[in-house]
Structures are given as C-alpha cells and as structure tokens.
Scaffold this motif. Structure first.
Motif, PDB file in Angstrom:
ATOM      1  N   CYS A   1      43.717  80.692  16.692  1.00 42.52           N
ATOM      2  CA  CYS A   1      43.446  80.198  18.054  1.00 42.52           C
ATOM      3  C   CYS A   1      43.363  78.682  18.105  1.00 42.52           C
ATOM      4  O   CYS A   1      43.845  78.068  19.070  1.00 42.52           O
ATOM      5  N   LEU A   2      42.748  78.071  17.106  1.00 40.62           N
ATOM      6  CA  LEU A   2      42.667  76.603  17.091  1.00 40.62           C
ATOM      7  C   LEU A   2      44.051  75.974  17.048  1.00 40.62           C
ATOM      8  O   LEU A   2      44.304  74.960  17.705  1.00 40.62           O
ATOM      9  N   VAL A   3      44.953  76.566  16.290  1.00 41.43           N
ATOM     10  CA  VAL A   3      46.307  76.015  16.204  1.00 41.43           C
ATOM     11  C   VAL A   3      47.104  76.351  17.464  1.00 41.43           C
ATOM     12  O   VAL A   3      47.763  75.484  18.038  1.00 41.43           O
ATOM     13  N   ALA A   4      47.036  77.590  17.915  1.00 39.47           N
ATOM     14  CA  ALA A   4      47.886  78.033  19.026  1.00 39.47           C
ATOM     15  C   ALA A   4      47.508  77.382  20.351  1.00 39.47           C
ATOM     16  O   ALA A   4      48.385  77.092  21.172  1.00 39.47           O
ATOM     17  N   PHE A   5      46.228  77.139  20.578  1.00 37.01           N
ATOM     18  CA  PHE A   5      45.804  76.575  21.857  1.00 37.01           C
ATOM     19  C   PHE A   5      45.605  75.072  21.816  1.00 37.01           C
ATOM     20  O   PHE A   5      45.097  74.488  22.775  1.00 37.01           O
TER      21      PHE A   5
ATOM     22  N   LEU B   1      53.815  57.564  26.234  1.00 36.56           N
ATOM     23  CA  LEU B   1      54.413  56.694  25.229  1.00 36.56           C
ATOM     24  C   LEU B   1      55.323  55.671  25.901  1.00 36.56           C
ATOM     25  O   LEU B   1      56.092  56.014  26.804  1.00 36.56           O
ATOM     26  N   PHE B   2      55.256  54.463  25.442  1.00 35.07           N
ATOM     27  CA  PHE B   2      56.106  53.377  25.924  1.00 35.07           C
ATOM     28  C   PHE B   2      56.002  53.201  27.442  1.00 35.07           C
ATOM     29  O   PHE B   2      56.979  52.879  28.106  1.00 35.07           O
ATOM     30  N   TYR B   3      54.847  53.473  27.996  1.00 34.86           N
ATOM     31  CA  TYR B   3      54.522  53.268  29.409  1.00 34.86           C
ATOM     32  C   TYR B   3      55.347  54.103  30.385  1.00 34.86           C
ATOM     33  O   TYR B   3      55.238  53.908  31.588  1.00 34.86           O
ATOM     34  N   SER B   4      56.179  55.006  29.907  1.00 31.53           N
ATOM     35  CA  SER B   4      56.968  55.784  30.858  1.00 31.53           C
ATOM     36  C   SER B   4      57.292  57.202  30.384  1.00 31.53           C
ATOM     37  O   SER B   4      57.660  58.041  31.200  1.00 31.53           O
ATOM     38  N   ILE B   5      57.149  57.493  29.113  1.00 30.48           N
ATOM     39  CA  ILE B   5      57.539  58.793  28.575  1.00 30.48           C
ATOM     40  C   ILE B   5      56.281  59.613  28.286  1.00 30.48           C
ATOM     41  O   ILE B   5      55.416  59.173  27.530  1.00 30.48           O
ATOM     42  N   LEU B   6      56.202  60.767  28.900  1.00 35.29           N
ATOM     43  CA  LEU B   6      55.111  61.692  28.596  1.00 35.29           C
ATOM     44  C   LEU B   6      55.560  62.609  27.466  1.00 35.29           C
ATOM     45  O   LEU B   6      56.598  63.257  27.548  1.00 35.29           O
ATOM     46  N   ARG B   7      54.778  62.660  26.406  1.00 36.00           N
ATOM     47  CA  ARG B   7      55.111  63.494  25.246  1.00 36.00           C
ATOM     48  C   ARG B   7      53.941  64.398  24.936  1.00 36.00           C
ATOM     49  O   ARG B   7      52.803  63.945  24.849  1.00 36.00           O
ATOM     50  N   LYS B   8      54.215  65.691  24.805  1.00 35.95           N
ATOM     51  CA  LYS B   8      53.179  66.679  24.510  1.00 35.95           C
ATOM     52  C   LYS B   8      53.346  67.175  23.080  1.00 35.95           C
ATOM     53  O   LYS B   8      54.433  67.592  22.691  1.00 35.95           O
ATOM     54  N   ALA B   9      52.258  67.133  22.320  1.00 36.06           N
ATOM     55  CA  ALA B   9      52.261  67.663  20.957  1.00 36.06           C
ATOM     56  C   ALA B   9      51.635  69.056  20.992  1.00 36.06           C
ATOM     57  O   ALA B   9      50.571  69.257  21.566  1.00 36.06           O
ATOM     58  N   SER B  10      52.326  70.024  20.382  1.00 40.96           N
ATOM     59  CA  SER B  10      51.784  71.381  20.279  1.00 40.96           C
ATOM     60  C   SER B  10      52.188  71.968  18.937  1.00 40.96           C
ATOM     61  O   SER B  10      52.949  71.357  18.172  1.00 40.96           O
ATOM     62  N   PHE B  11      51.698  73.162  18.664  1.00 43.88           N
ATOM     63  CA  PHE B  11      51.976  73.780  17.367  1.00 43.88           C
ATOM     64  C   PHE B  11      53.447  74.159  17.212  1.00 43.88           C
ATOM     65  O   PHE B  11      53.930  74.339  16.109  1.00 43.88           O
ATOM     66  N   ARG B  12      54.172  74.237  18.301  1.00 41.80           N
ATOM     67  CA  ARG B  12      55.593  74.590  18.224  1.00 41.80           C
ATOM     68  C   ARG B  12      56.463  73.430  17.735  1.00 41.80           C
ATOM     69  O   ARG B  12      57.635  73.628  17.426  1.00 41.80           O
TER      70      ARG B  12
END
Length: 178
Positions: A26-30, A37-48
C-alpha cells in the motif's frame, strides 16, 4: 501440545508478515507526488515509473494473499495428524514466497538507489532531490518489506522444522521441556 504451540506461533508470525506485506504494497502503490518542473511542466512520480516498484507491489500482494490462505487453512483445519505431502507443499511454497519477496524488495532497493544517487554515465539525474516525500515513503515501504522477508524466513524455518520432524526418530528433533 507442542504442535499447538508451533501452530499458534506460526499463525502470529503469518499475521505479522501479512500486515507488513500489505503495508509495504500500500505504501508503494498509493505513493505519488507531483512537482512543477522548469516553471511550466507538471511531472508526477508514481510507482509505475519504475518497473521494480510495480513488481514489488504485485509480489507483496501475492505473498500476503498466500499468507492469508495459510492462516485460513491453519485456523479452519487444525488437524492433529500431519500429512507429509501437505507438509512438503507448505515448506516449498514458504520457501518460494520468501525468495520471491526478497528478490522483489532487493530489485526495488537497487532501482531506488539509482533514484537517490543518479547515474552520470546514463545521464540520469537524482530524482530524490525533486521528489523527497515520494522517496521517503518508498524507503519506508522497503524497510517494511525487508522486515516482512525476515519474518517469512522465520516462518519458513518453522515450516522446515515441522516437515523434517516427521522424518526423525521419536526424540531427535523434539524441543526440551522447561
């Protein structure tokens, strides 16, 4: 009497291992974190983003399900007569679960170390400088996973003891009474 103590200890250890495996999965999956990033790019980090973390979630979930099935088997059918074939099957499955869980946690740890340290040869940057909360939560999940592996190894040792006690003479592998 001694068989009942072994079963109760095994049940408690299986419950604890199942809790740790579910917590780790659960800690990893959720876990996810979004950064600008760079004032214009939204980047999401997830386990995938890291295949080893995806495999870790799958294997920890499967190991927890196996332990739940073993808990149900021990609590529904507490038979005093132990079948050698069933003992062999439980021993081999316990061994497989320990090795798979340890391998998945080790692979996830190795992949996570690349996220912490980066790799200049491949031009991979240090991701934990950007996604600190994500990395801390993954680290906690890995700690839970390795503790679960230790508990699973103890369960496997108890399973081996229960199996090989069936092949021993009457008093060879018996624990001394206090």
């Amino acid at each position: 009497m001694e068989l009942v103590k072994d079963v109760n200890l095994t049940l408690v250890l299986r419950l604890f291992a199942t809790f740790l495996l579910v917590l780790s999965a659960c800690l990893v999956a959720f876990d996810s974190q979004t950064k600008l990033l760079f004032y214009s790019i939204l980047r999401k980090a997830s386990f995938r983003d890291l295949n080893a973390l995806f495999v870790l979630v799958c294997i920890d979930s499967a190991a927890a399900a196996y332990n739940v099935l073993q808990i149900l088997r021990c609590s529904i059918f507490p038979s005093p007569k132990v079948d050698k074939n069933l003992a062999w099957l439980c021993y081999l499955l316990d061994q497989a679960v320990v090795y798979l869980a340890f391998a998945a946690n080790s692979a996830a740890l190795q992949g996570s170390l690349f996220a912490i340290t980066g790799q200049n040869n491949f031009q991979w940057m240090k991701l934990c400088n950007i996604y600190t909360r994500f990395c801390i939560q993954i680290g906690g999940a890995l700690v839970c996973g390795f503790i679960a592996c230790l508990v699973l190894a103890v369960i496997s040792a108890l399973s081996a003891y229960s199996l090989f006690r069936l092949y021993s003479p009457k008093h060879f592998l018996q624990l001394k009474a206090k």
